[in-house]
Design a protein around this motif. Sequence first.
Motif, PDB file in Angstrom:
ATOM      1  N   ASP A   1      44.513 146.886 104.873  1.00 30.27           N
ATOM      2  CA  ASP A   1      43.222 147.488 104.515  1.00 30.27           C
ATOM      3  C   ASP A   1      43.432 148.885 103.901  1.00 30.27           C
ATOM      4  O   ASP A   1      42.821 149.871 104.307  1.00 30.27           O
ATOM      5  CB  ASP A   1      42.297 147.553 105.742  1.00 30.27           C
ATOM      6  N   VAL A   2      44.342 148.931 102.929  1.00 28.00           N
ATOM      7  CA  VAL A   2      44.696 150.181 102.248  1.00 28.00           C
ATOM      8  C   VAL A   2      44.558 149.952 100.749  1.00 28.00           C
ATOM      9  O   VAL A   2      44.768 148.830 100.271  1.00 28.00           O
ATOM     10  CB  VAL A   2      46.155 150.591 102.609  1.00 28.00           C
ATOM     11  N   GLN A   3      44.212 151.002  99.999  1.00 23.11           N
ATOM     12  CA  GLN A   3      43.989 150.840  98.556  1.00 23.11           C
ATOM     13  C   GLN A   3      45.015 151.575  97.682  1.00 23.11           C
ATOM     14  O   GLN A   3      44.918 151.543  96.462  1.00 23.11           O
ATOM     15  CB  GLN A   3      42.565 151.309  98.191  1.00 23.11           C
ATOM     16  N   VAL A   4      45.949 152.248  98.333  1.00 22.10           N
ATOM     17  CA  VAL A   4      46.971 152.959  97.545  1.00 22.10           C
ATOM     18  C   VAL A   4      48.359 152.590  98.089  1.00 22.10           C
ATOM     19  O   VAL A   4      48.597 152.661  99.295  1.00 22.10           O
ATOM     20  CB  VAL A   4      46.784 154.492  97.608  1.00 22.10           C
ATOM     21  N   LEU A   5      49.240 152.196  97.182  1.00 22.07           N
ATOM     22  CA  LEU A   5      50.625 151.862  97.546  1.00 22.07           C
ATOM     23  C   LEU A   5      51.567 152.741  96.721  1.00 22.07           C
ATOM     24  O   LEU A   5      51.374 152.899  95.514  1.00 22.07           O
ATOM     25  CB  LEU A   5      50.891 150.377  97.238  1.00 22.07           C
ATOM     26  N   ILE A   6      52.542 153.316  97.388  1.00 23.52           N
ATOM     27  CA  ILE A   6      53.593 154.058  96.679  1.00 23.52           C
ATOM     28  C   ILE A   6      54.924 153.390  97.015  1.00 23.52           C
ATOM     29  O   ILE A   6      55.229 153.172  98.193  1.00 23.52           O
ATOM     30  CB  ILE A   6      53.643 155.540  97.118  1.00 23.52           C
ATOM     31  N   HIS A   7      55.688 153.048  95.987  1.00 20.52           N
ATOM     32  CA  HIS A   7      57.004 152.464  96.230  1.00 20.52           C
ATOM     33  C   HIS A   7      57.968 152.842  95.118  1.00 20.52           C
ATOM     34  O   HIS A   7      57.582 153.395  94.077  1.00 20.52           O
ATOM     35  CB  HIS A   7      56.907 150.938  96.388  1.00 20.52           C
ATOM     36  N   GLY A   8      59.225 152.491  95.335  1.00 20.60           N
ATOM     37  CA  GLY A   8      60.272 152.712  94.339  1.00 20.60           C
ATOM     38  C   GLY A   8      60.977 151.405  94.064  1.00 20.60           C
ATOM     39  O   GLY A   8      60.331 150.383  93.882  1.00 20.60           O
ATOM     40  N   HIS A   9      62.271 151.451  94.038  1.00 21.60           N
ATOM     41  CA  HIS A   9      63.181 150.317  93.947  1.00 21.60           C
ATOM     42  C   HIS A   9      63.324 149.715  92.544  1.00 21.60           C
ATOM     43  O   HIS A   9      64.430 149.418  92.118  1.00 21.60           O
ATOM     44  CB  HIS A   9      62.803 149.207  94.937  1.00 21.60           C
ATOM     45  N   THR A  10      62.222 149.514  91.844  1.00 25.04           N
ATOM     46  CA  THR A  10      62.300 148.781  90.570  1.00 25.04           C
ATOM     47  C   THR A  10      62.750 149.661  89.413  1.00 25.04           C
ATOM     48  O   THR A  10      63.089 149.142  88.342  1.00 25.04           O
ATOM     49  CB  THR A  10      60.937 148.158  90.211  1.00 25.04           C
ATOM     50  N   HIS A  11      62.730 150.981  89.591  1.00 27.03           N
ATOM     51  CA  HIS A  11      63.086 151.932  88.529  1.00 27.03           C
ATOM     52  C   HIS A  11      62.158 151.756  87.327  1.00 27.03           C
ATOM     53  O   HIS A  11      62.582 151.905  86.179  1.00 27.03           O
ATOM     54  CB  HIS A  11      64.559 151.760  88.091  1.00 27.03           C
ATOM     55  N   ARG A  12      60.908 151.425  87.600  1.00 26.38           N
ATOM     56  CA  ARG A  12      59.923 151.279  86.525  1.00 26.38           C
ATOM     57  C   ARG A  12      58.730 152.170  86.862  1.00 26.38           C
ATOM     58  O   ARG A  12      57.688 151.680  87.307  1.00 26.38           O
ATOM     59  CB  ARG A  12      59.477 149.817  86.420  1.00 26.38           C
ATOM     60  N   PRO A  13      58.898 153.487  86.696  1.00 21.13           N
ATOM     61  CA  PRO A  13      57.840 154.416  87.124  1.00 21.13           C
ATOM     62  C   PRO A  13      56.535 154.143  86.395  1.00 21.13           C
ATOM     63  O   PRO A  13      56.542 153.800  85.210  1.00 21.13           O
ATOM     64  CB  PRO A  13      58.412 155.793  86.758  1.00 21.13           C
ATOM     65  N   GLY A  14      55.462 154.290  87.118  1.00 19.14           N
ATOM     66  CA  GLY A  14      54.165 154.063  86.495  1.00 19.14           C
ATOM     67  C   GLY A  14      53.058 154.080  87.527  1.00 19.14           C
ATOM     68  O   GLY A  14      53.313 154.109  88.738  1.00 19.14           O
ATOM     69  N   ILE A  15      51.834 154.118  87.035  1.00 19.73           N
ATOM     70  CA  ILE A  15      50.653 154.065  87.895  1.00 19.73           C
ATOM     71  C   ILE A  15      49.829 152.861  87.455  1.00 19.73           C
ATOM     72  O   ILE A  15      49.385 152.792  86.311  1.00 19.73           O
ATOM     73  CB  ILE A  15      49.836 155.372  87.806  1.00 19.73           C
ATOM     74  N   HIS A  16      49.699 151.892  88.341  1.00 17.90           N
ATOM     75  CA  HIS A  16      49.004 150.641  88.017  1.00 17.90           C
ATOM     76  C   HIS A  16      47.706 150.575  88.810  1.00 17.90           C
ATOM     77  O   HIS A  16      47.722 150.711  90.027  1.00 17.90           O
ATOM     78  CB  HIS A  16      49.889 149.446  88.385  1.00 17.90           C
ATOM     79  N   ARG A  17      46.601 150.392  88.090  1.00 17.48           N
ATOM     80  CA  ARG A  17      45.296 150.302  88.760  1.00 17.48           C
ATOM     81  C   ARG A  17      44.772 148.878  88.626  1.00 17.48           C
ATOM     82  O   ARG A  17      44.897 148.263  87.570  1.00 17.48           O
ATOM     83  CB  ARG A  17      44.316 151.287  88.135  1.00 17.48           C
ATOM     84  N   PHE A  18      44.202 148.364  89.689  1.00 17.00           N
ATOM     85  CA  PHE A  18      43.647 147.012  89.671  1.00 17.00           C
ATOM     86  C   PHE A  18      42.556 146.904  90.724  1.00 17.00           C
ATOM     87  O   PHE A  18      42.434 147.753  91.612  1.00 17.00           O
ATOM     88  CB  PHE A  18      44.755 145.968  89.905  1.00 17.00           C
ATOM     89  N   ASP A  19      41.788 145.841  90.588  1.00 13.47           N
ATOM     90  CA  ASP A  19      40.667 145.613  91.491  1.00 13.47           C
ATOM     91  C   ASP A  19      41.080 144.576  92.534  1.00 13.47           C
ATOM     92  O   ASP A  19      41.730 143.592  92.213  1.00 13.47           O
ATOM     93  CB  ASP A  19      39.477 145.094  90.657  1.00 13.47           C
ATOM     94  N   LEU A  20      40.745 144.844  93.775  1.00 14.24           N
ATOM     95  CA  LEU A  20      41.090 143.897  94.836  1.00 14.24           C
ATOM     96  C   LEU A  20      39.846 143.682  95.699  1.00 14.24           C
ATOM     97  O   LEU A  20      39.481 144.545  96.494  1.00 14.24           O
ATOM     98  CB  LEU A  20      42.249 144.454  95.670  1.00 14.24           C
ATOM     99  N   GLY A  21      39.196 142.534  95.472  1.00 11.79           N
ATOM    100  CA  GLY A  21      37.969 142.225  96.224  1.00 11.79           C
ATOM    101  C   GLY A  21      36.904 143.274  96.047  1.00 11.79           C
ATOM    102  O   GLY A  21      36.198 143.603  97.006  1.00 11.79           O
ATOM    103  N   GLY A  22      36.806 143.831  94.841  1.00 10.88           N
ATOM    104  CA  GLY A  22      35.776 144.829  94.551  1.00 10.88           C
ATOM    105  C   GLY A  22      36.206 146.256  94.864  1.00 10.88           C
ATOM    106  O   GLY A  22      35.461 147.206  94.613  1.00 10.88           O
ATOM    107  N   LEU A  23      37.412 146.419  95.414  1.00 10.48           N
ATOM    108  CA  LEU A  23      37.893 147.773  95.722  1.00 10.48           C
ATOM    109  C   LEU A  23      38.926 148.204  94.687  1.00 10.48           C
ATOM    110  O   LEU A  23      39.845 147.437  94.373  1.00 10.48           O
ATOM    111  CB  LEU A  23      38.536 147.806  97.116  1.00 10.48           C
ATOM    112  N   PRO A  24      38.790 149.421  94.148  1.00  9.51           N
ATOM    113  CA  PRO A  24      39.803 149.899  93.194  1.00  9.51           C
ATOM    114  C   PRO A  24      41.101 150.245  93.929  1.00  9.51           C
ATOM    115  O   PRO A  24      41.083 151.014  94.888  1.00  9.51           O
ATOM    116  CB  PRO A  24      39.157 151.161  92.593  1.00  9.51           C
ATOM    117  N   CYS A  25      42.193 149.648  93.493  1.00  6.13           N
ATOM    118  CA  CYS A  25      43.495 149.883  94.129  1.00  6.13           C
ATOM    119  C   CYS A  25      44.460 150.522  93.145  1.00  6.13           C
ATOM    120  O   CYS A  25      44.326 150.358  91.932  1.00  6.13           O
ATOM    121  CB  CYS A  25      44.087 148.569  94.633  1.00  6.13           C
ATOM    122  N   THR A  26      45.425 151.240  93.674  1.00  7.79           N
ATOM    123  CA  THR A  26      46.416 151.918  92.838  1.00  7.79           C
ATOM    124  C   THR A  26      47.807 151.660  93.399  1.00  7.79           C
ATOM    125  O   THR A  26      48.032 151.782  94.601  1.00  7.79           O
ATOM    126  CB  THR A  26      46.159 153.443  92.826  1.00  7.79           C
TER     127      THR A  26
END
Length: 239
Positions: free
Chosen positions: A186-211
């Motif tokens: 039940d969280v709307q913001v995720l921060i991770h690494g590993h892929t070496h593909r820096p970026g900020i991705h925004r999407f909708d999840l069940g009507g909630l804006p997620c990042t």
Amino acid sequence: MSIWFASDLHLDPATPAIAERFVGFLAGIRGARSLYLLGDIFETWIGDDDPEPAHRAVIAALRAVADRGTLVYLMHGNRDFLIGERFCAATGALLLDDPAIVSIAGTRVLLSHGDGLCLDDGAYQRLRALVRDPGVRRGLLSLPLADRRRLAGEARAGSREHLAAAGAYITDVSQPAVEALLRAADVQVLIHGHTHRPGIHRFDLGGLPCTRIVLGDWHSTASVLHWVETGYRLQPCPS
Ligand code: MN
């Protein structure tokens, strides 16, 4: 409030410039409330008992950050999952579970190294389950340092071959895995690494804006996320 995030430095005795960049960064974050290191800080970590001299400056610099009152949090990556209590005691870092939920400026944020989200990579996930097993971990740490060093070298070579052979899609995080994790927590913001593909991705999840914020590696420049009262910034900002 000043909070910093970084991952995937892949510090290695063979690339001292990255360690110098990191030590310089650590010296510059005076007054920070906390620093989150989300895994693969070291290219390999074969155990806290490894006397590798190249790591001493980094350990001392982390200790200095903690001694200045900044909370230093550390999460295991797939390269440095053998970091243990001795390293934490030496640096003052606090080990976080993966995933972990933290509160940043009143926002609940999910932190992860990110490799556990690469579910399209079945071969990697089988390896991950094996090496993260507590019994296997104990077994690895009970081996002589020379054996651990040899195994780590073999693992790196195997990883390079695997990454070269697998498609880009396979080695990125799986969007369904990201969504399931955010939903379950039940969280709307995720921060991770590993892929070496820096970026900020925004999407909708069940009507909630997620990042989903992805930290980059430190190969050619420092990649950090800086979060202050008024918002956050990923540096350098990917185009
Ligand atoms: Mn990784």
